[in-house]
Design an enzyme around this catalytic site. Structure first.
Site, PDB file in Angstrom:
ATOM      1  CG  HIS A 228      66.260  49.309  96.915  1.00  0.00           C
ATOM      2  ND1 HIS A 228      66.278  49.846  95.643  1.00  0.00           N
ATOM      3  CD2 HIS A 228      65.230  48.422  96.920  1.00  0.00           C
ATOM      4  CE1 HIS A 228      65.304  49.305  94.920  1.00  0.00           C
ATOM      5  NE2 HIS A 228      64.667  48.436  95.679  1.00  0.00           N
ATOM      6  CD  GLU A 229      64.695  45.728  99.682  1.00  0.00           C
ATOM      7  OE1 GLU A 229      63.464  45.860  99.625  1.00  0.00           O
ATOM      8  OE2 GLU A 229      65.372  45.288  98.725  1.00  0.00           O
TER       9      GLU A 229
ATOM     10  CG  HIS B  74      60.643  49.086  98.369  1.00  0.00           C
ATOM     11  ND1 HIS B  74      60.088  49.603  97.229  1.00  0.00           N
ATOM     12  CD2 HIS B  74      61.709  48.344  97.961  1.00  0.00           C
ATOM     13  CE1 HIS B  74      60.810  49.196  96.174  1.00  0.00           C
ATOM     14  NE2 HIS B  74      61.789  48.444  96.607  1.00  0.00           N
TER      15      HIS B  74
END
Ligand code: NAG
Ligand code: NAG
Length: 988
Positions: free
Chosen positions: A162-163, A166
């Site tokens: 998920h990170e 980003h």
């Protein structure tokens, strides 16, 4: 202040241009045949030594690499990872010496938690959709208390994917983001008129429940949506949807990103989340495929079976070692250059570089020589180093010679030390005209593993200096060599002050940096503020070039320091510097000073003021300037984002006065106000990151930047919370929707900092008004009224050119279906003046103004829904891109009567709680909402099925329990949280 987000996003496809990275100063990650290489994780020097941090990092990045491979459909994994261990940790044989790795440039940082944001992993994102983030922040507790972390955020390896979305591809969160003052859209009305939860994909199943009563949600007549306390609880059991990681990575079934293929990953582009707002409704997968990693068939899926486990390299940082490598070629004799260099270097050696660092000095012209070997900085060695500064300029320029000499210096007096991790601070004013050239020594530089900071002294300096810095993770600066530029002093200071990771002591913070012109009839006066966090080793330096000056400094209580004060007032007529060194902690408050010269000529004096923190533990407010790119192709991107991050520790400081000062090759100075208003270049409101587009380019060449922050009028405050814009969703909704951010007023303060250099090529002077307003990113529905058949819309004004100035009108349009508005905006119905019940679409506020209108719609009733989009137009007719699209329901909703309550027997529910919910991680206890759901839903079931007695019996056989901080009983030997969670009645 109401919420606003707007921004113009241009994704620069990175094969030929550099604009994708929000900052070139970060360590560069590369990808090769699907394997990401050169990833840098760094542990802060203040993190207590703990081997399990390293062990767990290795473990979760190893498993995360497999998750990434799955999520990218076999396109990418992590191949090489370097972990930088701080010098404060015990050296071990397996640690190699660090080379160009540093905490400040790391892609993933391990550092203490932000007090309110807790251990929630997040990624700092400055740029828009598709732009690399700055870093992922993980806390020591997140890494070491794994049971807790997995309980709250799910699989740690999957959370990293998920990170990574980003950080690497500029994706945003697909859950509803709760921005400060921005409308919170947990639910929205879709094209069928149904209320649905903001999520991706929309096939994820779950329930909308009131978080307090756990009853089904009621509708709010003022919005047509659910009541404020309504949350969507995704099913933890029986969930089959595989997407999306950018929504809820904690769900077991979720293994991929949303895409635009028909199927279970199908992107929900109507959802009101930050990803759709900033990425214009494009799916995470589509954005990802358009980054340079996968564009044009780069890194196609890997057919064969491969081992995705990364290799890890452990390196350890050492003390700060700096070789000053100074150009003494003939041209340095012009325009007082040598004097200016010596003034800046003298201040650096006397006051800026910290005790315990090592400094050596080399001079170069057509050859190079070592003037001072690496010398430990102490009170006495500072002056001996000052004696090593040059006084004669002569001969041609061999920059390669200087670099090689710098590497020799970093090998220590014996010549046998490892130069790795050492710094070369290279100052040069000339084009190289003797070999070896810069490019001839790249191999030696790479092999030595040194970091090269460069200061381009004047526009004539060699163009390769920037490349040298970028290649070695160094900093690059430009000093335009004008009488009023402070860039040389600022650059010397920034090489130390922006790198606290190397210091054992606190570093000076720059408060003031300016050029004052003393009028013929003198003197000139100015003021500066010392706030209570600073005051140690406060130094004011005043340097002149022509006629001697005199200085008077007055503290907040009127005590005068002048030339009669032989202790604190130091005059150096050789270097032409007066330094006022406050020998005790400087008093907090407003200080004054005046400068006069003996001559009747107008004269410019450079003033620098620095002070150190009074506390080792309570962080002072700092400013960090970042440019969107260090290289601009003006024909492609006629603008540059400038960011200033103002924070206290990791807490954002909001509402400060912030401006960037840009010196251009055309010798113009531009003062550009930066705003944290979520408009234009600023993607997140009130996160302490102030942003704006710089547009005043005047030529090809180097531009120098500094930022100034002021809270002289006491408007600023410190937020109790930060970085809510990006990060893994915690399983419990109330963790990401705490009480509103609390703000504590900040005392008056000032700060300055250097933003380094950027270079412009292919400059073309604009003809007329060619630049359009930014895209509006924060269109929102404030209210709807069935009675009036009206909708209240709000957004933040953008400018005439991007976020600068004032646009001239708005084009607001609507449709009854999302797709038709999105695909056919220009042929959709415009809102006509007679539909505007309040506000005015032809009156446009200055960029940053919050705008709103109430508009009347033709139809209302069952399942009636409207979609809106808006475009800002300037007076030349340039149109911005279509904003995010929002929906509003005009269905009749009966006013709410009594709140639906779940009736439960308190005693029974407590009992149930203690039996069923003995799963909780020991530290912070069970999330209240889980207790609530379990209690409410289960009790109903339990009572209905007559299980209460059975439960009570079962309870007596449970292991011993004790009370945690929240007063909830838990088991000493509770089973793994996740298992239990899945067994509870949450899903009922
Ligand atoms: C990365 O890993 C590969 C394979 O494990 C190895 O051959 C290569 O040398 C490594 N590269 C770096 C920069 O560590
Ligand atoms: C957009 O307009 C075109 C041309 O009128 C039409 O064919 C198309 O169906 C429209 N798209 C949508 C989604 O309504």
């Amino acid at each position: 202040m109401a919420g606003r987000i707007l921004l113009s996003l241009v994704i620069c496809y990175l094969l030929t241009c550099f604009v994708v990275s929000a900052s070139d100063l970060r360590n560069t990650i590369t990808i090769h045949e699907g394997g990401y290489e050169n990833i840098l994780i760094a542990i802060n020097k203040d993190v207590a030594e703990d081997q399990s941090i390293i062990d767990n990092l290795i473990d979760i990045f190893s498993s995360g690499s497999g998750h990434l491979f799955t999520a990218t459909k076999r396109r990418a994994y992590w191949r090489n990872i370097t972990i930088l261990i701080p010098k404060t940790w015990t050296p071990k044989p397996e640690y190699e010496p660090a080379k160009t790795e540093s905490f400040e440039t790391a892609n993933i940082i391990i550092d203490a938690a932000n007090p309110e944001w807790d251990d929630n992993p997040y990624t700092l994102q400055l740029g828009g959709c598709g732009v690399h983030g700055e870093y992922i922040h993980l806390t020591p507790d997140y890494l070491t208390d794994r049971a807790n972390s997995e309980y709250i955020w799910g699989s740690m390896g999957k959370l990293l994917t998920h990170e990574w979305g980003h950080l690497r591809w500029g994706l945003f969160d697909e859950y509803h983001t709760e921005g400060d003052g921005e409308s919170v859209q947990k639910f929205y009305v879709n094209s069928f008129g149904d209320i649905v939860a903001t999520r991706c994909s929309d096939q994820l199943e779950g329930e909308a429940l009131n978080i307090n009563t756990f009853a089904p949600c009621q509708r709010d007549p003022s919005t047509g949506l659910y009541e404020e306390d309504c949350f969507f609880f995704p099913n933890l059991e029986g969930q089959t949807s595989p997407a999306s990681i950018m929504y809820a990575q904690f769900l077991d079934s979720v293994i991929g990103y949303c895409d635009s293929n028909d199927g279970p990953h199908f992107h929900n582009r109507e959802a009101q989340n930050k990803h759709n707002k900033l990425c214009d409704g494009r799916s995470a997968w589509d954005v990802m495929l358009e980054t340079e990693d996968f564009l044009e068939g780069n890194n196609p899926p890997i057919e064969e079976d491969i081992d995705t486990t990364p290799t890890f390299r452990l390196v350890q940082a050492r003390e700060r070692r700096v070789a000053l490598v100074l150009d003494v070629s003939g041209s340095m004799g012009n325009n007082d250059r040598l004097t200016k260099l010596n003034q800046a270097a003298t201040q650096y050696l006397r006051y800026t570089i910290d005790d315990g660092s090592f400094v050596g000095i080399a001079h170069f012209s057509d050859y190079s020589r070592t003037i001072a070997h690496l010398t430990e900085i102490t009170d006495t060695s500072r002056e001996s180093l000052v004696l090593g500064l040059p006084d004669i300029a002569n001969g041609p320029t061999c920059i390669g010679c200087g670099i090689l000499e710098g590497i020799e210096i970093l090998k220590g007096v014996s010549g046998t030390d490892d130069p790795a991790g050492g710094y070369i601070l290279l100052v040069s004013d000339g084009q190289q005209n003797r070999q070896p050239y810069i490019e001839d020594v790249f191999d030696e530089v790479d092999e030595a593993g040194v970091i090269i900071d460069t200061i381009a002294f004047s526009e004539a300096a060699d163009p390769n200096l920037l490349e040298l810095s970028v290649r070695t993770n160094g900093l690059a600066f430009f000093y335009p060599d004008t009488a009023t530029s402070t860039a040389l002093n600022d650059a010397f200071t920034a090489t130390v002050s922006t790198r606290p990771g190397l210091s054992s002591e606190t570093l000076p913070i720059q408060l003031y940096s300016g050029a004052l012109t003393i009028p013929a009839d003198g003197p000139i006066e100015d003021t500066f503020l010392i706030d209570s966090s600073l005051g140690v080793n406060t130094v004011l330096t005043f340097s002149w070039l022509d006629d001697p000056i005199d200085v008077v400094v007055i503290d907040p209580f009127g005590v005068i320091i002048d030339s009669n004060d032989t202790v604190q007032y130091n005059r150096d007529d050789t270097a032409q510097i007066i330094a006022v060194v406050i020998n005790e902690t400087a008093k907090t408050g407003l200080w004054r000073f005046s400068v006069d010269s003996e001559s009747d000529d107008v004269q410019t004096v450079l003033v620098t003021i620095e002070s150190k923190p009074t506390s080792q533990t309570d962080a002072p407010i700092t400013v960090n300037a970042i440019v969107g790119s260090q290289t601009i192709d003006h024909t492609v991107t006629p603008r540059l984002e400038i960011f200033a991050e103002v924070r206290k520790g990791y807490l954002p400081v909001v509402n400060a006065g912030v401006q960037a000062v840009i010196e251009s090759p055309g010798l113009a100075t531009t003062y550009l106000p930066l705003f944290d208003n979520g408009a234009g270049a600023d993607i997140t409101k009130n996160d302490g990151i102030y942003s704006a587009y710089f547009l005043q380019f005047d030529n090809n060449g180097r531009y120098s930047i500094k930022v100034q922050v002021s809270n002289e009028d006491s408007t600023a405050s410190i937020s109790s919370r930060s970085r809510r814009s990006s990060g893994g969703l915690p399983l419990s909704p109330d963790r990401y929707t705490p009480s509103p951010a609390a703000y504590e007023p900040a005392e008056p303060f000032v700060r300055t900092g250097s933003g380094g250099v950027f270079e412009v090529e292919n400059f073309v002077a604009p003809i007329g008004d060619e630049l359009a307003p930014s895209r509006i990113n924060d269109l929102g529905v404030l209210a709807t009224s069935y009675d009036e058949s009206s909708v209240t819309l709000q957004w933040t004004a953008v400018g005439d050119d991007y976020d600068q100035g004032t646009a001239s009108s708005y084009d607001l349009r609507y449709a009854t279906a999302f797709d038709s508005l999105r695909e056919n905006f220009t042929t959709s119905d415009p809102i006509m003046d007679d539909q505007v019940l309040a506000g005015n679409l032809s009156v446009v506020g200055l960029s940053g103004t919050v705008e709103s209108v109430v508009v009347k719609l033709p139809v209302r009733g069952d399942k009636v829904v409207y979609f809106f989009g808006i475009v800002a137009v300037d007076e030349a007719g340039n149109e911005g891109d279509v904003s995010n699209l929002v929906s509003a329901s005009l269905e009749y909703v009966a006013p709410t009567t009594t709140q639906h309550e779940v009736t439960t027997d308190t005693e029974q529910s407590t009992e149930y709680k203690t039996t069923t919910v003995n799963r909780v991680k020991p530290k912070s206890g069970l999330e209240p909402w889980v207790v609530g759901v379990v209690t409410a839903v289960s009790i109903i079931l339990a009572v209905a099925v007559g299980l209460v007695v059975a439960l009570a019996c079962k309870m007596s056989t449970l292991p011993k329990k004790k009370m945690n901080d929240d007063g909830i009983l838990y088991n000493d030997n509770a089973i793994k949280p996740t298992t239990e969670y899945r067994n509870n009645a949450y899903m009922a």
